[in-house]
Motif scaffolding. Structure first.
Motif, PDB file in Angstrom:
ATOM      1  N   TYR A   6       0.849  -1.179   0.000  1.00 41.32           N
ATOM      2  CA  TYR A   6       0.000   0.000   0.000  1.00 41.32           C
ATOM      3  C   TYR A   6       0.885   1.229   0.000  1.00 41.32           C
ATOM      4  CZ  TYR A   6      -3.019  -3.740   1.296  1.00 41.32           C
ATOM      5  OH  TYR A   6      -3.679  -4.944   1.311  1.00 41.32           O
ATOM      6  N   CYS A  50     -12.603  -0.110   0.087  1.00 39.02           N
ATOM      7  CA  CYS A  50     -12.576   0.427  -1.279  1.00 39.02           C
ATOM      8  C   CYS A  50     -11.708   1.680  -1.317  1.00 39.02           C
ATOM      9  CB  CYS A  50     -13.991   0.763  -1.740  1.00 39.02           C
ATOM     10  SG  CYS A  50     -15.143  -0.632  -1.621  1.00 39.02           S
ATOM     11  N   LEU A  51     -10.793   1.737  -2.288  1.00 43.09           N
ATOM     12  CA  LEU A  51      -9.776   2.783  -2.351  1.00 43.09           C
ATOM     13  C   LEU A  51      -9.845   3.555  -3.661  1.00 43.09           C
ATOM     14  CD1 LEU A  51      -6.776   0.504  -1.291  1.00 43.09           C
ATOM     15  CD2 LEU A  51      -8.141   1.910   0.253  1.00 43.09           C
ATOM     16  N   SER A  52      -9.439   4.809  -3.585  1.00 42.51           N
ATOM     17  CA  SER A  52      -9.116   5.549  -4.800  1.00 42.51           C
ATOM     18  C   SER A  52      -7.603   5.774  -4.757  1.00 42.51           C
ATOM     19  CB  SER A  52      -9.870   6.881  -4.856  1.00 42.51           C
ATOM     20  OG  SER A  52      -9.555   7.704  -3.748  1.00 42.51           O
ATOM     21  N   THR A  53      -6.935   5.317  -5.784  1.00 40.15           N
ATOM     22  CA  THR A  53      -5.479   5.376  -5.786  1.00 40.15           C
ATOM     23  C   THR A  53      -5.001   6.723  -6.303  1.00 40.15           C
ATOM     24  OG1 THR A  53      -5.361   4.377  -7.989  1.00 40.15           O
ATOM     25  CG2 THR A  53      -5.272   2.891  -6.098  1.00 40.15           C
ATOM     26  N   THR A  57      -3.174   7.483  -1.745  1.00 41.78           N
ATOM     27  CA  THR A  57      -4.278   6.558  -1.902  1.00 41.78           C
ATOM     28  C   THR A  57      -5.205   6.745  -0.710  1.00 41.78           C
ATOM     29  OG1 THR A  57      -3.018   4.938  -3.155  1.00 41.78           O
ATOM     30  CG2 THR A  57      -4.891   4.109  -1.902  1.00 41.78           C
ATOM     31  N   VAL A  59      -8.787   5.775   1.516  1.00 41.59           N
ATOM     32  CA  VAL A  59      -9.896   4.879   1.826  1.00 41.59           C
ATOM     33  C   VAL A  59     -11.194   5.660   1.646  1.00 41.59           C
ATOM     34  CG1 VAL A  59     -11.040   3.546   3.623  1.00 41.59           C
ATOM     35  CG2 VAL A  59      -8.551   3.475   3.437  1.00 41.59           C
ATOM     36  N   GLU A  60     -12.037   5.200   0.736  1.00 43.90           N
ATOM     37  CA  GLU A  60     -13.279   5.900   0.441  1.00 43.90           C
ATOM     38  C   GLU A  60     -14.471   5.332   1.195  1.00 43.90           C
ATOM     39  OE1 GLU A  60     -13.622   8.582  -1.152  1.00 43.90           O
ATOM     40  OE2 GLU A  60     -11.801   8.808  -2.352  1.00 43.90           O
ATOM     41  N   LEU A  92     -13.855   4.199  -8.046  1.00 45.30           N
ATOM     42  CA  LEU A  92     -12.808   3.682  -7.166  1.00 45.30           C
ATOM     43  C   LEU A  92     -12.087   2.552  -7.886  1.00 45.30           C
ATOM     44  CD1 LEU A  92     -14.877   3.632  -3.848  1.00 45.30           C
ATOM     45  CD2 LEU A  92     -13.637   5.531  -4.926  1.00 45.30           C
TER      46      LEU A  92
END
Length: 356
Positions: A6, A50-53, A57, A59-60, A92
């Motif tokens: 990560y 669920c992530l947006s990189t 990055t 955490v959404e 995402l």
């Protein structure tokens, strides 16, 4: 699929974390942050983060589902599919899965990892990792699946930067989901009966009351409660009569973002505990809306489940529960609040301004 560590934000060092934006720099730290991300300590669960990189990055959102002993559990397949749909809808592009299994759980975890890849890969969503831990507690060993060699010892979830951030923001981390359900545990039947009698007395003595008066009186009652913090049976009964009227209930939602919001929420809890039968859906749904608005998904979920158990056909609870289960952001409730304020104006009642 390649497993990646990560990423640490490039524009700041790990020591630059703030209370509002804590930085997670390792798999163990991310797993330890799960209770803070959810708002409670999950057991026997799959948690999908669920992530947006990017840089950083972010955490959404998180999704959680109880783990069944069956690999073909429709609930497990459903949460994985919903995760893919949410990521696609919200733009995402990565997911981390954490399996919390308990010490006696024997599911072949690799099958879960395969199911995640089968769902996410066609959507172009990266699976950054699938990790397994028996319990979310300090010192527990965690390992990774799918050929990922990463493993380690879990730090104390209660001491994580994410936990500290949540507490500083005034949000609770509950010991379990069942602790949330206890908040809405019904009072003894004798108390429910007493409340039913109070409500009948109010309906008989007050007679038919117009929507405008019901709404205006509710605001006055909540203002008095805000000052005294004492909810007697007759006041509770009058508020219950008001929110049982759909037009008034919809307008009362406009109080959620005002200084009376916390007082109203406490009333919804008390009414949910005092009312039995289908009418319990009215205050439970209001509590669900309040919790949803501020991002307390676990409490919203329990409240809406309580409402739908009381009245499976209660439309407002159905709508909110569907939105919550599909990962729709709390802005959907904020839009309802804005509409509610307009409804109050149409009824000739001026609600207090939004709290700063």
């Amino acid at each position: 699929m390649t497993r990646r560590p990560y990423p640490v934000p490039r524009h700041r060092s790990p020591s630059s974390a703030t209370a509002d934006h804590p930085v997670v720099t390792s798999v163990g730290d991310l797993i330890a942050a799960v209770p803070a991300l959810l708002g409670f300590v999950p057991a026997r669960s799959i948690v999908l983060i669920c992530l947006s990189t990017g840089s950083p990055t972010v955490v959404e959102m998180c999704m959680r589902q109880d783990l069944s002993d069956r690999l073909d559990s429709p609930e497990l397949a459903d949460v994985i599919e919903r995760c893919g749909e949410v990521c696609t809808r919200e733009g995402l592009d990565a997911v981390v899965a954490v399996l919390i299994t308990g010490s006696k759980f024997t599911m072949p975890y690799e099958v879960v990892a395969d199911a995640l890849r089968d769902t996410l890969d066609p959507r172009g969503i990266d699976l950054f990792g699938v990790h397994h831990v028996s319990h979310l507690a300090a010192g527990q060993r965690w390992r990774s699946l799918g050929g990922d060699p990463r493993c380690g010892t879990l730090p104390d979830p209660g001491s994580s930067q994410v936990a500290a951030s949540r507490v500083m923001a005034g949000r609770q981390i509950r010991t379990s989901r069942s602790e949330i359900a206890l908040l809405l545990q019904p009072v003894p039947e004798s108390e429910c009966e007493r409340f039913r009698n109070s409500r009948l007395r109010v309906e008989l003595e007050d007679g038919p009351v117009g929507h405008s008066d019901l709404l205006a009186d509710t605001v006055v009652f909540l203002e008095a409660l805000h000052a005294s913090d004492e909810l007697d049976h007759l006041t509770a009964a009058r508020i219950m009569v008001a929110i049982s009227t759909i037009a008034v209930r919809d307008a009362v939602l406009g109080l959620a973002t005002t200084a009376l919001g916390p007082t109203a929420e406490a009333v919804w809890v008390e009414l949910t505990r005092r009312v039995s039968g289908p009418d319990r859906a009215h205050p439970a749904t209001m509590l669900g809306a309040w919790a949803y608005l501020r991002g307390d998904g676990p409490l919203a979920g329990v409240a809406l489940q309580t409402a739908l158990t009381a009245d499976p056909d209660y439309r407002f609870a159905q709508l909110l529960d569907t939105a919550l289960q599909n990962g729709v952001r709390p802005t959907v409730v904020r839009e309802l609040v804005l509409s509610a304020r307009s409804l109050a104006e149409d009824l000739g009642v001026e609600l207090p301004p939004d709290a700063e």
